[in-house]
Design a protein around this motif. Structure first.
Motif, PDB file in Angstrom:
ATOM      1  N   VAL A 161      88.099  46.120  53.378  1.00  0.00           N
ATOM      2  CA  VAL A 161      88.143  44.868  52.643  1.00  0.00           C
ATOM      3  C   VAL A 161      87.255  45.046  51.415  1.00  0.00           C
ATOM      4  N   LEU A 162      87.788  44.686  50.255  1.00  0.00           N
ATOM      5  CA  LEU A 162      87.060  44.807  48.995  1.00  0.00           C
ATOM      6  C   LEU A 162      86.963  43.430  48.354  1.00  0.00           C
ATOM      7  N   TRP A 163      85.801  43.131  47.819  1.00  0.00           N
ATOM      8  CA  TRP A 163      85.621  41.858  47.140  1.00  0.00           C
ATOM      9  C   TRP A 163      84.751  42.041  45.902  1.00  0.00           C
ATOM     10  N   GLN A 164      84.941  41.130  44.955  1.00  0.00           N
ATOM     11  CA  GLN A 164      84.215  41.211  43.685  1.00  0.00           C
ATOM     12  C   GLN A 164      83.325  39.989  43.518  1.00  0.00           C
ATOM     13  N   ASP A 165      82.054  40.248  43.272  1.00  0.00           N
ATOM     14  CA  ASP A 165      81.108  39.169  42.975  1.00  0.00           C
ATOM     15  C   ASP A 165      81.059  38.957  41.463  1.00  0.00           C
ATOM     16  N   ASP A 166      81.309  37.718  41.053  1.00  0.00           N
ATOM     17  CA  ASP A 166      81.254  37.381  39.627  1.00  0.00           C
ATOM     18  C   ASP A 166      79.789  37.286  39.204  1.00  0.00           C
ATOM     19  N   VAL A 167      79.353  38.216  38.365  1.00  0.00           N
ATOM     20  CA  VAL A 167      77.954  38.241  37.923  1.00  0.00           C
ATOM     21  C   VAL A 167      77.836  37.943  36.427  1.00  0.00           C
ATOM     22  N   LYS A 168      78.903  37.429  35.836  1.00  0.00           N
ATOM     23  CA  LYS A 168      78.877  37.149  34.402  1.00  0.00           C
ATOM     24  C   LYS A 168      77.793  36.133  34.062  1.00  0.00           C
ATOM     25  N   GLN A 169      77.785  35.034  34.804  1.00  0.00           N
ATOM     26  CA  GLN A 169      76.782  34.007  34.531  1.00  0.00           C
ATOM     27  C   GLN A 169      75.380  34.522  34.838  1.00  0.00           C
ATOM     28  N   ILE A 170      75.272  35.341  35.893  1.00  0.00           N
ATOM     29  CA  ILE A 170      73.954  35.897  36.247  1.00  0.00           C
ATOM     30  C   ILE A 170      73.430  36.775  35.122  1.00  0.00           C
ATOM     31  N   LYS A 171      74.322  37.621  34.559  1.00  0.00           N
ATOM     32  CA  LYS A 171      73.897  38.487  33.459  1.00  0.00           C
ATOM     33  C   LYS A 171      73.509  37.674  32.235  1.00  0.00           C
ATOM     34  N   GLU A 172      74.264  36.606  31.977  1.00  0.00           N
ATOM     35  CA  GLU A 172      73.899  35.750  30.848  1.00  0.00           C
ATOM     36  C   GLU A 172      72.543  35.081  31.082  1.00  0.00           C
ATOM     37  N   LEU A 173      72.317  34.671  32.325  1.00  0.00           N
ATOM     38  CA  LEU A 173      71.023  34.068  32.650  1.00  0.00           C
ATOM     39  C   LEU A 173      69.892  35.078  32.517  1.00  0.00           C
ATOM     40  N   ILE A 174      70.155  36.317  32.961  1.00  0.00           N
ATOM     41  CA  ILE A 174      69.135  37.362  32.834  1.00  0.00           C
ATOM     42  C   ILE A 174      68.802  37.604  31.364  1.00  0.00           C
ATOM     43  N   LYS A 175      69.863  37.607  30.526  1.00  0.00           N
ATOM     44  CA  LYS A 175      69.646  37.792  29.094  1.00  0.00           C
ATOM     45  C   LYS A 175      68.801  36.654  28.516  1.00  0.00           C
ATOM     46  N   GLU A 176      69.141  35.430  28.932  1.00  0.00           N
ATOM     47  CA  GLU A 176      68.364  34.286  28.463  1.00  0.00           C
ATOM     48  C   GLU A 176      66.924  34.348  28.970  1.00  0.00           C
ATOM     49  N   LEU A 177      66.775  34.791  30.220  1.00  0.00           N
ATOM     50  CA  LEU A 177      65.428  34.900  30.790  1.00  0.00           C
ATOM     51  C   LEU A 177      64.586  35.934  30.050  1.00  0.00           C
ATOM     52  N   ARG A 178      65.225  37.054  29.675  1.00  0.00           N
ATOM     53  CA  ARG A 178      64.497  38.071  28.912  1.00  0.00           C
ATOM     54  C   ARG A 178      64.029  37.517  27.568  1.00  0.00           C
ATOM     55  N   TYR A 179      64.955  36.802  26.910  1.00  0.00           N
ATOM     56  CA  TYR A 179      64.602  36.209  25.614  1.00  0.00           C
ATOM     57  C   TYR A 179      63.477  35.186  25.789  1.00  0.00           C
ATOM     58  N   THR A 180      63.620  34.371  26.845  1.00  0.00           N
ATOM     59  CA  THR A 180      62.593  33.361  27.110  1.00  0.00           C
ATOM     60  C   THR A 180      61.260  34.018  27.449  1.00  0.00           C
ATOM     61  N   ARG A 181      61.334  35.120  28.222  1.00  0.00           N
ATOM     62  CA  ARG A 181      60.096  35.820  28.590  1.00  0.00           C
ATOM     63  C   ARG A 181      59.389  36.376  27.358  1.00  0.00           C
ATOM     64  N   GLU A 182      60.185  36.913  26.412  1.00  0.00           N
ATOM     65  CA  GLU A 182      59.582  37.434  25.186  1.00  0.00           C
ATOM     66  C   GLU A 182      58.909  36.314  24.394  1.00  0.00           C
ATOM     67  N   ARG A 183      59.609  35.182  24.304  1.00  0.00           N
ATOM     68  CA  ARG A 183      59.022  34.056  23.576  1.00  0.00           C
ATOM     69  C   ARG A 183      57.777  33.533  24.281  1.00  0.00           C
ATOM     70  N   LEU A 184      57.866  33.482  25.607  1.00  0.00           N
ATOM     71  CA  LEU A 184      56.695  33.029  26.361  1.00  0.00           C
ATOM     72  C   LEU A 184      55.536  34.002  26.226  1.00  0.00           C
ATOM     73  N   GLY A 185      55.902  35.314  26.168  1.00  0.00           N
ATOM     74  CA  GLY A 185      54.854  36.314  25.986  1.00  0.00           C
ATOM     75  C   GLY A 185      54.118  36.118  24.676  1.00  0.00           C
ATOM     76  N   GLU A 186      54.889  35.862  23.604  1.00  0.00           N
ATOM     77  CA  GLU A 186      54.256  35.594  22.310  1.00  0.00           C
ATOM     78  C   GLU A 186      53.418  34.323  22.363  1.00  0.00           C
ATOM     79  N   SER A 187      53.996  33.293  23.012  1.00  0.00           N
ATOM     80  CA  SER A 187      53.244  32.032  23.117  1.00  0.00           C
ATOM     81  C   SER A 187      51.976  32.222  23.931  1.00  0.00           C
ATOM     82  N   ASN A 188      52.093  33.049  25.006  1.00  0.00           N
ATOM     83  CA  ASN A 188      50.915  33.297  25.850  1.00  0.00           C
ATOM     84  C   ASN A 188      49.811  34.007  25.081  1.00  0.00           C
ATOM     85  N   GLU A 189      50.224  34.953  24.209  1.00  0.00           N
ATOM     86  CA  GLU A 189      49.219  35.662  23.409  1.00  0.00           C
ATOM     87  C   GLU A 189      48.490  34.689  22.475  1.00  0.00           C
TER      88      GLU A 189
END
Length: 536
Positions: free
Chosen positions: A309-337
């Motif tokens: 049995v083969l199944w596919q997990d849709d990770v498109k939204q997860i990848k988009e969220l990860i991308k947003e999280l990375r961007y947010t983390r960078e901005r937060l890092g600058e804000s934290n500094e």
């Protein structure tokens, strides 16, 4: 098949040939019993809940047992008066007692979770059921179920009902009514006044038949009809979803929104869901070892019987969220500094302000001593012959300023300090007095802790006396005793000329008490600060 069984029974009463009659009987019985056994077999593969599956199979076995007893009793042992025929008759009551009991257990599971089990208290119903069956099979001994006025040999044609028979029939009827009522109740559609149609239709047909049968409008093989009704009611509960089963899985899989497919060992698709994408055999094989990243989906594989049995997990939204999280983390890092730098600046500014406040307070507290030290230094510059004396006096004042400032710093941390801190203050002052050729002696017994305010009062009192007699003093003996928070200090000072009384008359302390005694050129001053004295 039921039609064939029905006509076999109808033709059986119209033919006289024994062989043909036996053949028709066998056809009818085999069809009826086979259908019941076939239903039991299907239940074993369809029903999810283990206990419900066992109860349904037990009901099927009891119904098949009932049909077998019926056939043996009326087709093979038709004559009355035999012990075997009578006990076959008694055997009818085994399914009559246990089938409604199992129906109660089954109806209790409807609407419950898959892991639900029959409560222990309900299992105590087995006890009266077994007792009722035993009472029927031992009827020849006590005749409390059926009585035989003309003897047991004529019992099957001439008998009367006794109290245990009515109890047994009450058991059968009451549990049957409970099953029917609860089935109707649990057939109700949630948030609606309507009911599941199939169980309602089966119940309606059964009630109509029993009414017509009691009015002698219709007839038939009662045992077979009862078995059909019971199985139909149970099957209607299964088909209506009241009893969960694993039917229609293929349709469910194909209409599923999960991207999945079942393939054989050669990776040929056997069943594909509606949202599954086409995959090559190589991609499927690679997913066997580890999940495969297909971009917006992750392909997984799991071995099953006969394939995978083969199944596919849709990770498109997860990848988009990860991308947003990375961007947010960078901005937060600058804000934290920035926040960190701002916090450090505020901390430094607060530290500077705190130091300035402490320095200002120290300067204010020791302002008279600072002024006097400055005056002595100017005197040393203007009169060189007074240089050594002035420097010695300045060192005594500076020792006081240093130690007084230290006490102020300790006050910022705690209002209670070790008693030895007061000892250190006086000892350092006496060390500087020796520079002015003043003989000093210091006897100290300081244990435990004292109030910082009391230490300040004692040290200020000591400094005040020293500064008043510094010009004429030749010797100074001090005894300091600090114990249990009480400060007792005695100063004995010798001077090179008589001491005027007004020199000490202006002395005062904010708390505690003191006294002095002047004897010509010597003076003794005693200070006492008790533990309960007022001190800030």
């Amino acid at each position: 098949m039921l039609v064939i069984a029905y006509y076999s029974r109808a033709f059986h009463t119209q033919v006289d040939e024994p062989v043909l009659k036996m053949l028709l009987v066998m056809i009818r019985s085999v069809i009826q019993i086979s259908l019941v056994i076939g239903w039991c077999s299907s239940v074993g593969t369809r029903i999810i809940n283990k206990q419900v599956r066992h109860y349904l199979i037990a009901v099927g076995i009891l119904l098949a047992f009932w049909l077998i007893l019926r056939t043996c009793k009326w087709e093979f042992i038709a004559q009355n008066g035999t012990h075997l025929g009578r006990y076959l008759w008694y055997g009818y009551y085994i399914p009559m007692v246990f089938v409604p009991l199992f129906g109660v257990f089954i109806i209790d599971h409807i609407g419950k979770t898959e892991n639900y089990k029959t409560p222990r208290y309900m299992k105590y119903l087995y006890i009266p059921a077994v007792l009722l069956v035993l009472s029927v099979f031992t009827n020849d001994l006590h005749q409390c179920v059926f009585s035989f006025p003309n003897g047991i040999e004529y019992g099957e044609s001439d008998y009367n009902y006794q109290v245990l028979y009515f109890i047994t029939m009450a058991w059968f009827i009451l549990l049957g009514i409970y099953f029917v009522v609860m089935l109707i109740k649990k057939s109700r559609v949630p948030s609606s006044k309507s009911f599941q149609k199939l169980p309602a239709v089966i119940l309606g047909i059964s009630i109509i038949f029993w009414v017509l049968y009691c009015m002698q409008i219709v007839g038939g093989d009662l045992a077979a009809i009862d078995c059909i009704m019971i199985i139909s009611l149970l099957e209607s509960a299964i088909q209506s979803g009241l009893i969960p089963s694993n039917t229609s899985y293929k349709e469910l899989f194909c209409s599923s929104t999960v991207s999945a497919q079942i393939v054989d060992t050669n990776y040929q698709p056997c069943m594909v869901s509606g949202t599954a994408t086409a995959l090559t055999a190589d991609v499927m094989k690679s997913a066997k070892a580890e999940p495969v990243d297909l971009g917006d989906t992750i392909l997984h594989s799991k071995a099953i019987t006969g394939g995978y049995v083969l199944w596919q997990d849709d990770v498109k939204q997860i990848k988009e969220l990860i991308k947003e999280l990375r961007y947010t983390r960078e901005r937060l890092g600058e804000s934290n500094e920035l926040l960190k730098a701002e916090l450090e600046l505020k901390e430094n500014r607060a530290g500077t302000e705190e130091k300035s406040r402490l320095y200002d307070r120290i300067a204010k507290e020791v302002a008279p001593q600072l002024a006097k030290a400055e005056e002595l230094l100017k005197l040393a510059e203007s009169e060189p012959e007074q240089n050594k004396s002035a420097i010695a006096k300045v060192s005594v004042i500076c020792a006081y300023i240093k130690r007084r400032g230290n006490l102020l710093l300790l006050e910022e941390e705690n209002n209670i300090i070790p008693a030895r801190e007061l000892e250190y203050c006086i000892r350092e002052s006496l060390d500087n007095l020796r520079l002015g050729n003043i003989f000093t002696s210091f006897d100290s017994k300081c244990d435990g802790e004292i109030k910082l305010a009391h230490a300040v009062v004692a040290f200020d009192f000591y400094e005040n006396i020293v500064e008043r007699l510094l010009d004429d003093a030749t010797a100074m003996l001090i005894h300091l005793d600090c114990k249990d928070g009480i400060i007792k200090m005695r100063l004995q000072i010798g001077c090179n000329e008589d001491i005027a009384e007004h020199t000490l008359s202006e002395l005062s302390v904010p708390c505690g008490n003191f006294e002095w005694d002047i004897q010509d050129e010597d003076v003794t001053v005693t200070l006492l600060l008790s533990q309960g004295g007022d001190g800030k």
